[in-house]
Scaffold this active site. Structure first.
Site, PDB file in Angstrom:
ATOM      1  N   GLY A 131       0.886  -1.128  -0.015  1.00 15.62           N
ATOM      2  CA  GLY A 131      -0.017   0.036   0.011  1.00 15.62           C
ATOM      3  C   GLY A 131       0.855   1.169  -0.064  1.00 15.62           C
ATOM      4  O   GLY A 131       0.504   2.535  -0.492  1.00 15.62           O
ATOM      5  N   THR A 132       2.071   1.087   0.802  1.00 14.89           N
ATOM      6  CA  THR A 132       2.797   2.356   0.629  1.00 14.89           C
ATOM      7  C   THR A 132       3.496   2.734  -0.698  1.00 14.89           C
ATOM      8  O   THR A 132       3.381   3.832  -0.904  1.00 14.89           O
ATOM      9  CB  THR A 132       4.005   1.990   1.670  1.00 14.89           C
ATOM     10  N   ASN A 178      -6.965   4.913   9.496  1.00 17.50           N
ATOM     11  CA  ASN A 178      -6.596   3.909  10.127  1.00 17.50           C
ATOM     12  C   ASN A 178      -6.382   4.044  11.668  1.00 17.50           C
ATOM     13  O   ASN A 178      -6.368   2.813  12.268  1.00 17.50           O
ATOM     14  CB  ASN A 178      -5.229   3.578   9.620  1.00 17.50           C
ATOM     15  N   SER A 193      -4.033  -2.524  -0.274  1.00 18.34           N
ATOM     16  CA  SER A 193      -2.858  -3.217   0.599  1.00 18.34           C
ATOM     17  C   SER A 193      -3.382  -4.628   0.668  1.00 18.34           C
ATOM     18  O   SER A 193      -4.426  -4.630   1.695  1.00 18.34           O
ATOM     19  CB  SER A 193      -2.361  -2.443   1.728  1.00 18.34           C
ATOM     20  N   ALA A 194      -2.606  -5.715   0.379  1.00 11.99           N
ATOM     21  CA  ALA A 194      -3.407  -7.031   0.263  1.00 11.99           C
ATOM     22  C   ALA A 194      -3.425  -7.271   1.907  1.00 11.99           C
ATOM     23  O   ALA A 194      -4.499  -8.016   2.265  1.00 11.99           O
ATOM     24  CB  ALA A 194      -2.512  -8.119  -0.273  1.00 11.99           C
ATOM     25  N   THR A 208       9.788  -7.864 -12.323  1.00  7.23           N
ATOM     26  CA  THR A 208       8.937  -8.918 -12.369  1.00  7.23           C
ATOM     27  C   THR A 208       7.739  -8.975 -11.300  1.00  7.23           C
ATOM     28  O   THR A 208       8.164  -8.678 -10.197  1.00  7.23           O
ATOM     29  CB  THR A 208       9.776 -10.070 -12.341  1.00  7.23           C
ATOM     30  N   CYS A 242       2.534   1.963  12.731  1.00  8.30           N
ATOM     31  CA  CYS A 242       3.826   2.317  12.063  1.00  8.30           C
ATOM     32  C   CYS A 242       4.485   3.250  13.074  1.00  8.30           C
ATOM     33  O   CYS A 242       5.614   3.810  13.076  1.00  8.30           O
ATOM     34  CB  CYS A 242       3.411   2.998  10.891  1.00  8.30           C
TER      35      CYS A 242
HETATM   36  N1  PLP Z   1      -2.339   3.481   4.281  1.00  8.48           N
HETATM   37  C1  PLP Z   1      -3.153   3.151   5.262  1.00  8.48           C
HETATM   38  C2  PLP Z   1      -4.431   3.764   5.591  1.00  8.48           C
HETATM   39  C3  PLP Z   1      -2.617   2.269   5.940  1.00  8.48           C
HETATM   40  O1  PLP Z   1      -3.234   1.868   7.212  1.00  8.48           O
HETATM   41  C4  PLP Z   1      -1.371   1.398   5.794  1.00  8.48           C
HETATM   42  C5  PLP Z   1      -0.731   0.262   6.655  1.00  8.48           C
HETATM   43  O2  PLP Z   1      -0.524   0.829   7.851  1.00  8.48           O
HETATM   44  C6  PLP Z   1      -0.755   1.859   4.823  1.00  8.48           C
HETATM   45  C7  PLP Z   1      -1.108   2.773   3.917  1.00  8.48           C
HETATM   46  C8  PLP Z   1       0.491   1.224   4.207  1.00  8.48           C
HETATM   47  O3  PLP Z   1       0.148  -0.101   3.625  1.00  8.48           O
HETATM   48  P1  PLP Z   1       1.439  -0.997   3.486  1.00  8.48           P
HETATM   49  O4  PLP Z   1       1.518  -1.827   4.924  1.00  8.48           O
HETATM   50  O5  PLP Z   1       1.020  -2.380   2.444  1.00  8.48           O
HETATM   51  O6  PLP Z   1       2.663  -0.476   3.038  1.00  8.48           O
END
Ligand code: PLP
Length: 384
Positions: free
Chosen positions: A76-77, A154, A202-203, A240, A328
């Site tokens: 997701g990042t 989140n 994000s999976a 890839t 985080c």
């Molecule tokens: N965006 C939100 C709202 C999230 O909660 C998170 C995960 O903590 C992310 C982005 C980042 O996703 P990933 O952990 O897959 O990098």
């Protein structure tokens, strides 16, 4: 697995959800065979390509998109970075407008864009963590390269008025990105119903594996790539592809979405019971963002007087896994930027804890928290 199933109460689904059975099933064929590179022309490559395109089509179907609008990313990042920086680099010097409660994946991208010459506009939220539409209107006057407001927060779960924001952005001809990482599988996320141009996923937040994500890019939305290489993912994300991860992500997203309504009704009732029980047992407890439409899975509580790190450790000793603010940020001494943006005073923003429920959460889990929490909270200084 035994740890989670037998002894622990896992209430940190927003940090990472346990792997769903469909996702596990989808991964297995890739552990033994099906190792081809999707760019190879031979049968091994074609087999991998077919699996990748199947995953793309299935994920697209869940959100009402066309398969060609899905770019698989590394988490997701990366999807958030690609959306924000990719747009900023399309229109150098134009402002970038992001909400004050974004995940660091968006906020830090916006700061990086600012260093590269894109003025940063931070969109404020109200006391319940909802972005103020007036601030969006004001920001649009400067024709930003992108507006980024998450679908669901989140830390506190507040749902954002993405429909209204998207409509305003569309009318102004400005690209709208929404971080839908926490929303997918919990509320309807449909690009055929909401005018949004970019969406990050994000999976591992929907029961898929970690390290896989996706960016929805509405056809016609111009985006500057951040990585350069072999041209995979239509040049948007070369390298890839993680075929196994994409397959498992699609399976998890489909599974979570298929049972979304029943699962969320069940989980929302558990969350409400948890909040009501804690309010009763620990005087002074405040439920943050209680006045906003919220994800049914998240409960963010302020426990006046409590030391949040000791509280988490005390709960962990009792087998209960929760989090302070977002995972985080754990270890950080500063109160969460989300609670601060909501105007919550330091003495309440500091001692905050997040429970996040999900597909494995049971009534027994909630009962166990209600049994243990008041005792642990009192031990770590709760004012009750
Ligand atoms: N965006 C939100 C709202 C999230 O909660 C998170 C995960 O903590 C992310 C982005 C980042 O996703 P990933 O952990 O897959 O990098």
């Amino acid at each position: 697995m035994g740890l989670m199933r037998d002894t622990a109460v896992y209430l940190d689904h927003a940090a990472s959800a346990p792997l769903r059975p469909e996702a596990r099933e989808a991964l297995l064929p890739f552990l033994d065979g099906h190792f081809g590179n999707p760019s190879s022309v031979h049968r091994f490559g074609r087999d991998a390509r077919a699996a990748l395109e199947d995953a793309r089509a299935r994920l697209a179907r869940v959100i009402g998109a066309a398969p060609g609008e899905i770019v698989f990313t590394r988490a997701g990042t990366e999807a958030d970075n690609l959306a924000v920086l990719g747009r900023a680099r399309e229109r150098p010097g134009a402002p970038v407008a992001v909400s004050a409660i974004e995940h660091k994946a968006v906020l830090a991208s916006a700061h990086a864009a600012e260093e590269a010459g894109s003025p940063l506009v931070l969109l404020p939220v109200d006391g319940d963590g909802v972005v103020r539409l007036g601030a969006v209107d004001a920001a649009l006057e400067a024709r930003p390269a992108v507006v980024s407001v998450m679908w669901a927060n989140n830390e506190v779960g507040a749902l954002q008025p993405v429909g209204e924001i998207g409509a305003r952005c569309r009318a102004a001809g400005v690209a709208f990105h929404s971080d839908a990482v926490q929303a997918l599988g919990k509320v309807p996320v449909r690009v055929d119903q909401v005018p949004v141009d970019l969406l990050a996923f994000s999976a591992h937040k929907v029961g898929g594996p970690k390290g896989v994500g996706a960016l929805y890019v509405r056809r016609g939305t111009r985006l500057h790539p951040l990585l350069f290489g072999g041209g995979q993912e239509r040049g948007m994300r070369p390298g890839t592809e993680d075929v196994a991860g994409a397959a498992a992500f699609a399976a998890a997203a489909e599974g979570a979405d298929a049972e979304r309504e029943t699962a969320m009704a069940r989980i929302g009732a558990l969350r409400d019971r948890l909040e009501a029980g804690l309010r009763e047992a620990v005087p002074g407890v405040v439920v943050n963002a209680a006045g906003a439409p919220r994800l049914p899975t998240i409960s963010n509580l302020s426990i006046p007087g409590a030391d949040p790190e000791l509280l988490l450790m005390g709960l962990d000793l009792e087998g209960i896994a929760a989090s302070s603010g977002s995972a985080c940020q754990s270890g950080a001494v500063e109160p969460s930027h989300v609670l601060t943006a909501m105007g919550i005073p330091r003495e309440l923003a500091g001692p905050s804890i997040r429970f996040s429920l999900g597909w494995t959460t049971t009534e027994d889990d909630v009962a166990r928290v209600l049994e243990v929490f008041p005792r642990v909270a009192a031990r770590v200084g709760a004012a009750g």
